[in-house]
Design a protein around this motif. Structure first.
Motif, short mmCIF file in Angstrom:
data_model
loop_
_atom_site.label_atom_id
_atom_site.label_comp_id
_atom_site.label_asym_id
_atom_site.label_seq_id
_atom_site.Cartn_x
_atom_site.Cartn_y
_atom_site.Cartn_z
N TYR A 1 0.68 -1.18 0.07
CA TYR A 1 0.09 -0.11 0.05
C TYR A 1 0.78 1.23 -0.02
O TYR A 1 0.42 2.37 0.43
CB TYR A 1 -0.88 0.14 1.20
N VAL A 2 2.04 1.24 -0.46
CA VAL A 2 2.75 2.45 -0.48
C VAL A 2 2.99 2.89 -1.76
O VAL A 2 3.10 2.19 -2.65
CB VAL A 2 4.26 2.00 -0.03
N GLY A 3 2.88 4.26 -2.09
CA GLY A 3 2.99 4.88 -3.07
C GLY A 3 4.37 5.67 -3.07
O GLY A 3 4.44 6.63 -2.34
N HIS A 4 5.37 5.15 -3.79
CA HIS A 4 6.93 5.78 -3.60
C HIS A 4 7.03 6.63 -4.58
O HIS A 4 7.19 6.46 -5.85
CB HIS A 4 7.87 4.60 -3.76
N LEU A 5 7.17 7.96 -4.17
CA LEU A 5 7.34 9.14 -5.00
C LEU A 5 8.80 9.58 -4.84
O LEU A 5 9.48 9.56 -3.98
CB LEU A 5 6.42 10.27 -4.38
N VAL A 6 9.44 9.24 -6.11
CA VAL A 6 10.90 9.53 -6.37
C VAL A 6 11.13 10.93 -6.91
O VAL A 6 10.88 10.81 -7.96
CB VAL A 6 11.69 8.48 -6.81
N LEU A 7 11.92 11.92 -6.41
CA LEU A 7 12.53 12.76 -6.90
C LEU A 7 13.68 12.49 -8.02
O LEU A 7 14.74 12.26 -7.39
CB LEU A 7 13.07 13.93 -6.01
N ASP A 8 13.50 12.58 -9.29
CA ASP A 8 14.32 12.22 -9.91
C ASP A 8 15.18 12.84 -10.79
O ASP A 8 15.05 12.91 -12.05
CB ASP A 8 13.59 11.08 -10.95
N ARG A 9 16.07 13.65 -10.37
CA ARG A 9 16.86 14.50 -11.10
C ARG A 9 18.33 14.34 -10.35
O ARG A 9 19.00 15.57 -9.94
CB ARG A 9 16.75 16.10 -10.92
N PRO A 10 18.96 13.04 -10.25
CA PRO A 10 20.21 12.95 -9.73
C PRO A 10 21.20 13.79 -10.13
O PRO A 10 22.07 14.09 -9.27
CB PRO A 10 20.28 11.66 -9.53
N GLU A 11 21.18 14.00 -11.26
CA GLU A 11 22.25 14.77 -11.85
C GLU A 11 22.48 16.23 -11.26
O GLU A 11 23.51 16.93 -11.38
CB GLU A 11 22.07 14.68 -13.37
N ASP A 12 21.27 16.58 -10.91
CA ASP A 12 21.19 18.08 -10.20
C ASP A 12 20.91 17.82 -8.88
O ASP A 12 20.24 18.72 -8.17
CB ASP A 12 20.20 18.82 -11.01
N MET A 13 21.34 16.71 -8.11
CA MET A 13 21.02 16.72 -6.69
C MET A 13 19.51 16.79 -6.45
O MET A 13 19.14 17.32 -5.54
CB MET A 13 21.73 17.63 -5.82
N ASN A 14 18.63 16.46 -7.39
CA ASN A 14 17.25 16.38 -7.22
C ASN A 14 16.79 17.92 -6.71
O ASN A 14 15.78 17.83 -6.04
CB ASN A 14 16.84 15.38 -5.95
N THR A 15 17.24 18.78 -7.13
CA THR A 15 16.73 20.00 -6.96
C THR A 15 15.47 20.41 -7.59
O THR A 15 14.97 19.73 -8.70
CB THR A 15 17.83 21.23 -7.75
N VAL A 16 14.65 21.38 -6.93
CA VAL A 16 13.24 21.48 -7.29
C VAL A 16 13.10 22.52 -8.37
O VAL A 16 13.18 23.80 -8.05
CB VAL A 16 12.35 21.76 -6.13
N SER A 17 12.98 22.09 -9.75
CA SER A 17 12.80 22.89 -10.87
C SER A 17 11.39 23.33 -10.81
O SER A 17 10.37 22.82 -10.42
CB SER A 17 12.98 22.30 -12.07
N ALA A 18 11.06 24.30 -11.68
CA ALA A 18 9.47 24.74 -11.93
C ALA A 18 8.92 23.47 -12.40
O ALA A 18 7.84 23.19 -12.16
CB ALA A 18 9.56 25.85 -13.01
N THR A 19 9.56 22.79 -13.29
CA THR A 19 8.77 21.44 -13.87
C THR A 19 8.51 20.54 -12.67
O THR A 19 7.29 19.86 -12.86
CB THR A 19 9.62 20.74 -14.80
N MET A 20 9.34 20.38 -11.76
CA MET A 20 9.16 19.38 -10.67
C MET A 20 8.19 19.87 -9.83
O MET A 20 7.20 19.13 -9.27
CB MET A 20 10.52 19.11 -9.71
#
Length: 265
Positions: free
Chosen positions: A19-38
């Motif tokens: 029952y887990v929904g695993h949400l992965v921030l997937d920008r490892p090349e940019d240390m998963n920084t939060v972009s406008a798209t993210m």
């Protein structure tokens, strides 16, 4: 492990079971920084996870071992004038706030750096676990800014005003164990065990009684600023839960010393 069918570019969603929904921030090349798209995709992801019948809890992690998220991606967000800056702050506050407002329990799994906007995202989780080598902080004062995605308000409600001011004003990177002592992180795991134990922690939460968890989040959220309103919702929810099959399951499991299997009924 399967993915939920989406067209996301900067995140992905997996359903590893339990029952887990695993949400992965997937920008490892940019240390998963939060972009406008993210930000836009996180906004949509909450709705996707809430609508998925096999998801009872959300577990957020960052891809790779370097960072949960190192903060906002300044380059992708671009130069902003004053008005745009205000709206950008408000949008980030609202998107991150959707995790706090969700009826689903939300767990943040921090491995590596959780800085700036990354830490602010984790503030909107209900629970936080971290690897022992992780470091957390709000570096905005070193840039002449202040935390703009909820950090000035949410952190002090989680660890107290004085401790929150220490994190903000020093702008230091604080070890996971210290954040555990402050009550921000609930569990700290060995680095080599983090992936397994973090997901296990999320699965344990997801295995709880879905209806009771939903009402609990609502009551606690309502009582955040108004305890009387929270108490009223608590009493109403308590009465509604008396008619659920989950209650019968929980009582039976308790009496027979078994693990309950809640079905959300």
């Amino acid at each position: 492990m399967t993915d939920i069918d989406t067209d996301f570019e900067t995140i992905r969603i997996e359903t590893p079971g339990n029952y887990v929904g695993h949400l992965v921030l997937d920008r490892p090349e940019d240390m998963n920084t939060v972009s406008a798209t993210m930000l836009e995709e996180l906004d949509e992801a909450v709705d996707v996870l809430e609508d998925h019948e096999g998801v009872r809890a959300i577990y957020i992690t960052g891809e790779g071992e370097k960072a949960f998220s190192a903060g906002a991606d300044v380059s992708s967000n671009g130069a902003m004038d004053n008005r745009e800056g205000v709206e950008h702050s408000r949008y980030g506050q609202r998107v991150f706030g959707k995790f706090r407002e969700s009826d689903l329990p939300v767990i943040a799994g921090i491995d590596g750096y959780a800085l700036g906007g990354g830490l602010e995202l984790s503030m909107c989780a209900d629970l936080r676990v971290a690897s022992e080598s992780s470091e957390m902080g709000l570096p905005e004062h070193n840039l002449g800014l202040l935390p703009g995605w909820g950090g000035t308000q949410r952190l002090q409600r989680l660890i107290g005003e004085s401790a929150a001011k220490y994190v903000v004003f020093t702008a230091e990177r604080i070890p996971a164990e210290r954040m555990h002592e402050l009550g921000f992180v609930h569990e700290v795991y060995d680095d080599d065990e983090f992936e397994e134990q973090g997901l296990e922690f999320a699965a344990n939460v997801a295995g709880g009684p879905p209806i009771a968890q939903k009402y609990t989040k609502r009551a606690m959220r309502e009582g955040w600023d108004n305890m009387e309103a929270g108490l009223e919702l608590e009493a109403s929810a308590f009465g509604h839960l008396l008619d659920t099959e989950d209650l019968s399951e929980g009582i039976t499991a308790f009496v027979t010393d078994q693990e309950p299997e809640f079905e959300g009924k």
